[in-house]
Design an enzyme around this catalytic site. Structure first.
Site, short mmCIF file in Angstrom:
data_model
loop_
_atom_site.label_atom_id
_atom_site.label_comp_id
_atom_site.label_asym_id
_atom_site.label_seq_id
_atom_site.Cartn_x
_atom_site.Cartn_y
_atom_site.Cartn_z
N TYR A 97 0.83 -1.21 0.00
CA TYR A 97 0.00 0.00 0.00
C TYR A 97 0.86 1.26 0.00
CZ TYR A 97 -3.78 -3.23 1.37
OH TYR A 97 -4.71 -4.24 1.41
N TRP A 114 -13.10 -12.82 -7.13
CA TRP A 114 -14.38 -13.29 -6.58
C TRP A 114 -15.50 -13.21 -7.60
CZ3 TRP A 114 -12.36 -16.26 -3.58
CH2 TRP A 114 -11.37 -15.90 -2.69
N ASP A 160 -10.95 -4.31 7.96
CA ASP A 160 -9.64 -4.19 7.30
C ASP A 160 -8.96 -2.92 7.82
OD1 ASP A 160 -7.46 -4.27 5.22
OD2 ASP A 160 -8.78 -5.77 4.31
N PHE A 188 -6.08 -6.04 12.63
CA PHE A 188 -6.54 -7.30 13.23
C PHE A 188 -5.56 -7.91 14.22
CE2 PHE A 188 -6.04 -9.28 8.67
CZ PHE A 188 -4.68 -9.52 8.82
N HIS A 206 -2.21 -17.06 4.34
CA HIS A 206 -1.04 -17.33 3.49
C HIS A 206 -0.06 -16.14 3.46
CE1 HIS A 206 -2.54 -15.74 -0.73
NE2 HIS A 206 -2.63 -14.82 0.21
N ASP A 207 -0.49 -14.99 3.99
CA ASP A 207 0.41 -13.84 4.07
C ASP A 207 1.39 -13.93 5.24
OD1 ASP A 207 -0.79 -12.50 1.93
OD2 ASP A 207 -2.24 -11.49 3.23
N ASN A 253 5.32 -17.09 -4.60
CA ASN A 253 4.95 -15.68 -4.66
C ASN A 253 4.77 -15.09 -3.26
OD1 ASN A 253 4.28 -13.41 -6.35
ND2 ASN A 253 2.25 -13.57 -5.43
N GLN A 257 6.50 -11.81 -1.83
CA GLN A 257 5.64 -10.64 -1.64
C GLN A 257 5.03 -10.53 -0.24
OE1 GLN A 257 3.25 -10.49 -5.69
NE2 GLN A 257 3.67 -8.51 -4.80
N1 SAM Z 1 -9.63 -11.25 1.76
C1 SAM Z 1 -9.37 -10.44 0.59
C2 SAM Z 1 -9.41 -11.27 -0.66
O1 SAM Z 1 -9.23 -12.48 -0.60
O2 SAM Z 1 -9.63 -10.68 -1.73
C3 SAM Z 1 -8.03 -9.72 0.69
C4 SAM Z 1 -6.84 -10.64 0.86
S1 SAM Z 1 -5.30 -9.73 0.94
C5 SAM Z 1 -4.14 -10.93 0.44
C6 SAM Z 1 -5.03 -9.57 2.67
C7 SAM Z 1 -5.93 -8.56 3.32
O3 SAM Z 1 -5.55 -8.43 4.70
C8 SAM Z 1 -5.80 -7.17 2.71
O4 SAM Z 1 -7.07 -6.65 2.43
C9 SAM Z 1 -5.09 -6.36 3.81
O5 SAM Z 1 -5.40 -5.00 3.78
C10 SAM Z 1 -5.58 -7.07 5.05
N2 SAM Z 1 -4.67 -6.82 6.20
C11 SAM Z 1 -3.33 -6.98 6.23
N3 SAM Z 1 -2.84 -6.68 7.45
C12 SAM Z 1 -3.92 -6.30 8.21
C13 SAM Z 1 -4.07 -5.88 9.55
N4 SAM Z 1 -3.00 -5.78 10.37
N5 SAM Z 1 -5.31 -5.60 10.00
C14 SAM Z 1 -6.40 -5.70 9.17
N6 SAM Z 1 -6.32 -6.11 7.88
C15 SAM Z 1 -5.09 -6.41 7.40
#
Ligand code: SAM
Length: 304
Positions: A97, A114, A160, A188, A206-207, A253, A257
């Site tokens: 971001y 989606w 989010d 979160f 997965h992040d 990936n 990333q």
């Molecule tokens: N769930 C959505 C999808 O599948 O299209 C988005 C998946 S994206 C890989 C991960 C999401 O987690 C992003 O929207 C990101 O902004 C959110 N995110 C990351 N860290 C966060 C945090 N500390 N608190 C809240 N949301 C968070």
């Protein structure tokens, strides 16, 4: 990376693009002109309901930039934002971001998935008994809106980061229309989470590495009402971890990333059980993503 390898990658990419081009346009006989193929009209044109244009633009920019440092990523086992975009990212989302246009492109790219398989992952299990549903890390709200459409008896919210929620409200809601979902801003890992009967985590675990996943799931356990559950949506690796190819590529990936990787069902089962969501069930609704449902157990670490 060996000297000259980046140039080779650029050349390979150009070859791939020209091959792809063959699928994307077709020649109009005799007139010497070209028209979109059915594939490009469906997936590349921005007005198509199934367009994947923003995802492709995202992959061609940030993702491709990180993959150019694949060898360094494998050697170091960490994301490559410092080389690709000049931002050293302990929290990958500060790099993802890094500007408002990048945030919007990422959100638009992710929401496009989606339009292809949101309904399928949300109907892999009957979720109608969950009165309050929270899509945690739900980004633009596309999957949450699909949940609200499929389960009209439930109230659905998206949680989010504050800038993501602000962008979702400004850019992803139809002007004047009453939103079908509620948006809640916070972190979160730190903020108080909304109470819910069902938490959806789609492409979130997965992040992150295992410790962060258990911490997050433990917070969900505390916010989840008795009788509630957790729905995970991820590209699950087959037993043994040797495939499918798409999930393996996604896993690489994630290393380049993010902080995490794609996992096997048994890994998700262990993470969920440690956090108090035992007996995770896996379903494959077709398409790249699996749905996994686990009921809330009485306490973290207790297998019932
Ligand atoms: N769930 C959505 C999808 O599948 O299209 C988005 C998946 S994206 C890989 C991960 C999401 O987690 C992003 O929207 C990101 O902004 C959110 N995110 C990351 N860290 C966060 C945090 N500390 N608190 C809240 N949301 C968070």
């Amino acid at each position: 990376m060996a000297p000259g390898r980046e140039g080779e990658l650029d050349r390979d990419f150009r070859v791939l693009m020209s091959l792809a081009h063959g699928f994307m346009v077709s020649q109009v006989p005799r007139r010497g002109s070209y028209t979109n193929s059915a594939l490009s009209s469906t997936f590349l044109v921005s007005g198509s309901p199934q367009s994947q244009r923003c995802m492709l633009l995202y992959l061609a920019g940030t993702t491709y930039g990180c993959w150019a440092h694949l060898a360094a990523g494998v050697r170091e086992g960490r994301n490559q934002y410092s080389r690709a975009v000049g931002i050293s990212a302990e929290d990958p989302f500060s790099a993802i971001y890094r500007s408002e246009p990048e945030r919007l492109l990422f959100m638009r790219g992710l929401q496009e998935t989606w339009s292809l398989c949101g309904g399928r992952v949300l109907t892999a299990f009957d979720l109608s008994r969950f009165r309050v549903i929270c899509d945690l890390g739900g980004g633009s709200g596309a999957l949450a809106q699909e949940a609200a459409r499929l389960y009209p008896g439930s109230s659905v919210c998206v949680f989010d980061l504050p800038d993501v929620i602000a962008a979702a409200r400004t850019h992803f809601l139809s002007p004047g229309a009453r939103p079908s979902v509620r948006f809640v801003a916070g972190d979160f890992f730190r903020s108080r989470l909304p109470r819910a009967d069902l938490f959806i985590l789609a492409r979130v675990l997965h992040d992150w590495a295992d410790g962060a996943c258990v911490e997050l799931l433990g917070r969900l356990h505390r916010a989840c009402r008795p009788g509630g559950a957790l729905l995970l949506v991820e590209a699950v690796l087959a037993k043994g971890g040797a495939g499918p190819l798409r999930s393996l590529l996604l896993s690489l990936n994630m290393m380049l990333q993010a902080e995490g990787w794609e996992r096997q069902a048994s890994d998700y089962r262990n993470l969920a059980t440690r956090a108090g969501f035992p007996r995770l069930q896996l379903r494959r609704p077709g398409g790249p993503y699996h749905a996994m449902l686990a009921r809330r157990g009485p306490r973290p670490g207790i297998i019932t």
